[in-house]
Scaffold this motif. Sequence first.
Motif, short mmCIF file in Angstrom:
data_model
loop_
_atom_site.label_atom_id
_atom_site.label_comp_id
_atom_site.label_asym_id
_atom_site.label_seq_id
_atom_site.Cartn_x
_atom_site.Cartn_y
_atom_site.Cartn_z
N PRO A 195 19.97 32.78 23.26
CA PRO A 195 21.33 33.29 23.48
C PRO A 195 21.39 34.82 23.44
CG PRO A 195 21.29 31.64 21.72
CD PRO A 195 19.87 32.02 22.00
N LEU A 196 22.37 35.36 24.17
CA LEU A 196 22.65 36.79 24.13
C LEU A 196 24.06 36.97 23.56
CD1 LEU A 196 21.43 37.90 27.70
CD2 LEU A 196 20.08 37.54 25.63
N PHE A 197 24.17 37.57 22.41
CA PHE A 197 25.45 37.88 21.79
C PHE A 197 25.86 39.28 22.23
CE2 PHE A 197 23.83 34.45 19.27
CZ PHE A 197 24.95 33.74 18.86
N LEU A 198 26.85 39.35 23.12
CA LEU A 198 27.25 40.63 23.69
C LEU A 198 27.91 41.52 22.65
CD1 LEU A 198 26.74 38.84 26.19
CD2 LEU A 198 28.56 40.11 27.34
N VAL A 199 27.49 42.77 22.61
CA VAL A 199 28.07 43.77 21.72
C VAL A 199 28.62 44.90 22.58
CG1 VAL A 199 27.64 45.43 19.86
CG2 VAL A 199 26.43 43.22 19.89
N TRP A 200 29.90 45.22 22.39
CA TRP A 200 30.57 46.27 23.16
C TRP A 200 30.82 47.45 22.23
CZ3 TRP A 200 31.60 45.31 28.35
CH2 TRP A 200 31.45 43.98 28.75
N PRO A 201 30.02 48.52 22.30
CA PRO A 201 30.18 49.65 21.38
C PRO A 201 31.57 50.25 21.41
CG PRO A 201 28.10 49.82 22.56
CD PRO A 201 28.86 48.70 23.20
N ASP A 202 32.22 50.21 22.57
CA ASP A 202 33.57 50.79 22.68
C ASP A 202 34.66 49.84 22.20
OD1 ASP A 202 32.29 52.95 23.84
OD2 ASP A 202 32.61 52.24 25.89
N GLU A 203 34.29 48.56 21.99
CA GLU A 203 35.27 47.57 21.54
C GLU A 203 34.64 46.75 20.42
OE1 GLU A 203 37.20 45.49 24.97
OE2 GLU A 203 35.81 46.70 26.16
N PRO A 204 34.57 47.30 19.21
CA PRO A 204 33.82 46.66 18.12
C PRO A 204 34.33 45.28 17.72
CG PRO A 204 35.11 48.54 17.34
CD PRO A 204 35.14 48.60 18.83
N GLY A 205 35.56 44.95 18.03
CA GLY A 205 36.10 43.64 17.65
C GLY A 205 35.86 42.55 18.67
N ARG A 259 33.99 39.77 20.92
CA ARG A 259 32.88 38.85 20.71
C ARG A 259 32.71 37.95 21.93
NH1 ARG A 259 32.30 41.99 17.38
NH2 ARG A 259 32.06 41.79 15.12
N GLU A 260 31.50 37.93 22.48
CA GLU A 260 31.16 37.04 23.59
C GLU A 260 29.72 36.59 23.43
OE1 GLU A 260 32.29 38.20 27.70
OE2 GLU A 260 33.18 39.96 26.75
N VAL A 261 29.42 35.41 23.95
CA VAL A 261 28.05 34.90 23.98
C VAL A 261 27.72 34.52 25.41
CG1 VAL A 261 26.39 33.27 23.02
CG2 VAL A 261 28.36 33.97 21.65
N TRP A 262 26.56 34.93 25.86
CA TRP A 262 26.11 34.63 27.21
C TRP A 262 24.92 33.68 27.13
CZ3 TRP A 262 22.29 37.37 30.70
CH2 TRP A 262 22.46 36.99 32.03
N ASN A 263 24.81 32.77 28.11
CA ASN A 263 23.84 31.67 28.12
C ASN A 263 23.65 31.09 26.71
OD1 ASN A 263 22.24 34.35 28.20
ND2 ASN A 263 20.60 33.00 27.58
N VAL A 264 24.72 30.44 26.27
CA VAL A 264 24.79 29.99 24.88
C VAL A 264 23.89 28.80 24.60
CG1 VAL A 264 26.81 28.51 25.32
CG2 VAL A 264 26.39 29.39 23.02
N ASP A 265 23.64 27.94 25.58
CA ASP A 265 22.85 26.74 25.29
C ASP A 265 21.83 26.38 26.36
OD1 ASP A 265 24.56 25.94 27.29
OD2 ASP A 265 25.70 24.53 26.05
N ALA A 266 21.62 27.25 27.33
CA ALA A 266 20.66 26.97 28.39
C ALA A 266 20.27 28.27 29.07
CB ALA A 266 21.25 26.00 29.41
N PRO A 267 19.11 28.32 29.71
CA PRO A 267 18.73 29.53 30.46
C PRO A 267 19.75 29.81 31.56
CG PRO A 267 16.85 28.05 30.21
CD PRO A 267 18.06 27.29 29.76
N PRO A 268 20.01 31.07 31.88
CA PRO A 268 20.98 31.39 32.93
C PRO A 268 20.45 31.02 34.31
CG PRO A 268 19.85 33.37 32.19
CD PRO A 268 19.41 32.27 31.28
N MET A 269 21.39 30.84 35.22
CA MET A 269 21.07 30.52 36.61
C MET A 269 21.62 31.64 37.49
SD MET A 269 19.97 27.82 38.65
CE MET A 269 20.34 26.31 37.74
#
Length: 283
Positions: free
Chosen positions: A115-125, A127-137
């Motif tokens: 998984p990739l847990f997205l971090v937005w330095p300009d928006e510290p609050g 929260r998003e997760v990318w490809n949470v349970d499988a490889p991306p397509m």
Amino acid sequence: MSVVVVIPALNAAQTLPRQLEALNSQTDLDFRVVVSDNGSSDGTPDVARRWVPTFHSLEVVDSSDRPGAAHARNVGVGSSSEDLILICDADDRVRPTWVEAMRRGLASSDVVTGPLFLVWPDEPGRREVWNVDAPPMSMGFRPYVPGCNAGLTREAFMGVGGFDEDLFRAQEDVDLGWRLVGNGHDISFERDAAIDYFQRSGLRSYLRQQWSYGRAHVTLFMKYRDAGIRSASWKTSARWFVEWAKQLPGRVRSGDGRTAVGGAVFQLSRCWESLRTRTSTPL
């Protein structure tokens, strides 16, 4: 099985310590680190060398003879001989169980991501997760392994010739994954092989990145245009922009305006590059 962690780096003096600190805090510390410097002008190699006493083994190699993350990764891998290759980026942060989970996944698979847990330095609050349970397509064609969170056996990596260094703008990781799948390798997913995936700080830098991604999208499609990937018609592209325009006010109010604009810049870049190369490409 011996493990090497390869980190391509370009002007990463400010962010590399965060990644090295995360690697030094792993639950599995039995690995070597190779930082592949792609021509930094901010002292990145010196920053990396300060960490040499901290690790069991850390080496800095020079990959400045050709620009691009693909080349930097290939040089880093080529300078090593370990059985298992883990690849992450200099501006992200691996989670504490990353190496352990990658090693576990590679015991039964040739290619692993997480998984990739997205971090937005300009928006510290935010929260998003990318490809949470499988490889991306990508492009509805094949799954791939993100270059910022990749684990491979050396045999699999060398068997497909590594990263395509002609894809210097982006999409080199998508291409690698497609070739691995085409060569008979499955991409496994380990939930504990997670990273904090830092997004670009500053709107201009973020949009410039999306523009580059759009152009690279077309270049990658052209490489595989005879593989049966379905393209989007100009009517479909126009319909996408109409729907985007309708949704934009609501997304701005919900705090998602930056991502929405980034998506539009990506699609504008894709359309412009498609026109320039006289080819029709997927959304």
